[in-house]
Design a protein around this motif. Structure first.
Motif, PDB file in Angstrom:
ATOM      1  N   ASN A  77       0.848  -1.186   0.000  1.00 40.93           N
ATOM      2  CA  ASN A  77       0.000   0.000   0.000  1.00 40.93           C
ATOM      3  C   ASN A  77       0.888   1.241   0.000  1.00 40.93           C
ATOM      4  O   ASN A  77       2.120   1.147   0.085  1.00 40.93           O
ATOM      5  CB  ASN A  77      -0.962  -0.011   1.195  1.00 40.93           C
ATOM      6  N   ASP A  78       0.277   2.403  -0.120  1.00 45.50           N
ATOM      7  CA  ASP A  78       1.047   3.646  -0.213  1.00 45.50           C
ATOM      8  C   ASP A  78       1.927   3.874   1.012  1.00 45.50           C
ATOM      9  O   ASP A  78       3.054   4.371   0.897  1.00 45.50           O
ATOM     10  CB  ASP A  78       0.098   4.831  -0.401  1.00 45.50           C
TER      11      ASP A  78
ATOM     12  N   THR B  54       5.961   4.236   0.675  1.00 42.61           N
ATOM     13  CA  THR B  54       6.567   5.508   1.069  1.00 42.61           C
ATOM     14  C   THR B  54       7.587   5.298   2.186  1.00 42.61           C
ATOM     15  O   THR B  54       8.676   5.889   2.166  1.00 42.61           O
ATOM     16  CB  THR B  54       5.485   6.495   1.536  1.00 42.61           C
TER      17      THR B  54
ATOM     18  N   TYR C 111       6.223  -2.110  -9.331  1.00 45.32           N
ATOM     19  CA  TYR C 111       6.799  -1.292  -8.259  1.00 45.32           C
ATOM     20  C   TYR C 111       8.330  -1.251  -8.308  1.00 45.32           C
ATOM     21  O   TYR C 111       8.950  -0.478  -7.567  1.00 45.32           O
ATOM     22  CB  TYR C 111       6.363  -1.837  -6.887  1.00 45.32           C
TER      23      TYR C 111
END
Length: 484
Positions: free
Chosen positions: A345-346, A350, A382
């Motif tokens: 997920n983000d 991050t 990714y």
């Protein structure tokens, strides 16, 4: 009007589909779910007439979660509360451990202790088991020596060669008076009615986790029990990636399957036991009388501190994701991650990229081919992001890598069932052991480095030159990443 409908049946069905889809999309928006997930489902409704509605019906609805997983009685049991209170660390002790050896890793301990009441437990023995061969060798020995009960919970339980050996070992002990309970995931497992009947006749209690219609067509249904655990006498516990299936023990006629499991002995097994009992009460619709013999006093059998993180639809928070997120954000020197599916997920993406850019040395090992076409290309989407942030990526080429592990700063190691993806973090039932020990971390780091000998490191310039068709597959798969 009726004649028009009959003459234009397909057009009429399309109109009906989009009327329902619009209402469904409005309902999804009102649920205030993760925006990426919301967009993924709405996109499916828009671009996949009829199929999009089926996808949402089977994968997207949360009424089952709301209805089925309000079940916290086990954690409120007086016996469970008693051992939690005994093992839980107060703030002063945590501050001392922070100074002595935990450093900023104490934040992970506090997170799980405050949110999930899962203490950092000292005095444990930890044995790292590479691949199914080592795992089942140790497990069969422990089953043979069990004195009171054997609790089994598996995502994939097949009655193939290794599965039949496992079943026979359990039957033998059940006939000798040992209490044996088995919980298997209905969708992922392939266990015959004949084998189930045989176990029941021997006195084994066995229940499937959430049966569904057409399991072969719904392997990605939400809220599956992805855990792979065994608890023996409340003293020995197994946690990791190895299922009960022949490919995990690397027979000669199949590809190589690389996995990691761990055998834990000590008081930390009480945490695993409580999660087994919680799921058992759900699948069996029984209320087991929880007594001290499920949580026996255990003499210290080692010096290793271990903490258990578990998450699922019955959790108030995504505990495993939050623990890994905290570990990554607190990393100072290095991170080594092995995962079969990297669809973060983000928040996790991050955290990894910013950790790398502030100087943390990060290496991630993933399979080159994997066992899922869509997951492979979603994972590959990714890689450029990671490489541009300075993260090293390795493609495992010897076979399928299924291990789910992480090593941070030579102090923290994690071994469990959770992949680095949305499904593990938010949807399925998962469990992970967090081990705070330099020797174990050194062993895990050595295992990682040995695995890289069978890898190709992904070079950024070469990766940028991959074909347009590959990039299209990646982008398309990434759109559906929350659904994979």
């Amino acid at each position: 009007m009726l004649e028009y409908v009959q003459n234009n049946i397909f057009f009429t069905l399309i109109i009906i589909n989009y009327i329902i889809a619009i209402g469904t999309a409005f309902f999804i928006i009102l649920n205030n779910r993760n925006p990426i997930t919301t967009v993924s489902y709405i996109l499916a409704l828009v671009v996949l007439p009829f199929l999009g509605l089926l996808i949402y019906y089977f994968l997207g609805q949360e009424y089952r979660k709301d209805k089925m997983f309000k079940r916290k009685k086990v954690f409120n049991n007086e016996t469970v509360k008693k051992w939690e209170k005994k093992l839980i660390l107060n703030d002063n002790r945590l501050e001392n451990y922070e100074t002595d050896f935990l450093g900023n890793k104490v934040n992970i301990v506090k997170l799980l202790q405050n949110n999930q009441k899962k203490p950092l437990v000292f005095g444990n023995d930890v044995q790292i088991l590479i691949n199914g061969e080592k795992k089942f060798e140790a497990l069969f020995k422990d089953i043979k020596e069990a004195k009171n009960h054997i609790h089994v919970e598996y995502y994939m339980f097949n009655d193939d060669k290794i599965g039949s050996q496992f079943i026979e070992a359990l039957i033998k002990r059940a006939k000798e008076g040992i209490v044996v309970r088995v919980n298997y995931d209905y969708v992922a497992s392939a266990i015959s009615n004949k084998s189930i009947k045989k176990m029941k006749q021997a006195g084994i209690e066995i229940f499937p986790f959430m049966p569904v219609w057409f399991p072969n067509l719904t392997r990605k249904l939400n809220y599956r029990n992805h855990r792979k655990i065994v608890v023996i006498d409340g003293i020995i516990g197994y946690v990791g990636g190895v299922n009960v299936s022949d490919e995990y023990v690397n027979p000669n006629n199949t590809g190589y399957w690389r996995d990691t499991h761990t055998r834990l002995k000590g008081n930390v097994v009480k945490s695993i036991q409580s999660h087994f009992l919680l799921n058992w009460n759900f699948v069996s619709e029984q209320e087991i009388e929880i007594t001290d013999h499920y949580f026996p006093e255990v003499e210290e059998c080692g010096e290793i501190p271990v903490q258990i993180a578990a998450s699922g639809p019955d959790s108030d928070y995504p505990h495993i994701m939050e623990a890994l997120f905290t570990a990554i954000n607190g990393a100072k020197d290095f991170i080594r991650i092995t995962t079969p599916y990297f669809i973060p997920n983000d928040q996790m993406l991050t955290a990894l990229k910013t950790a790398s850019r502030r100087g943390v040395d990060i290496e991630i090992l993933i399979p080159k081919e994997g066992d899922s076409w869509a997951a492979k290309y979603a994972t590959n989407s990714y890689i450029l992001d990671l490489l541009e942030s300075g993260i090293k990526v390795y493609h495992y080429c010897k076979g399928m890598v299924h291990a789910k592990t992480m090593v941070v700063d030579g102090l923290l190691s994690t071994i469990g069932t959770s992949n680095m993806d949305y499904r593990s973090f938010e949807i399925n039932f998962e469990i992970t052991a967090l081990i705070y020990n330099k020797e174990v971390s050194a062993e895990m780091l050595h295992i990682f480095e040995d695995d890289t000998k069978h890898c190709n490191q992904v070079a950024i310039e070469e990766w940028k030159q991959r074909s347009f068709q590959e990039k299209v597959k990646e982008s398309f798969s990434r759109l559906w990443a929350p659904l994979l």
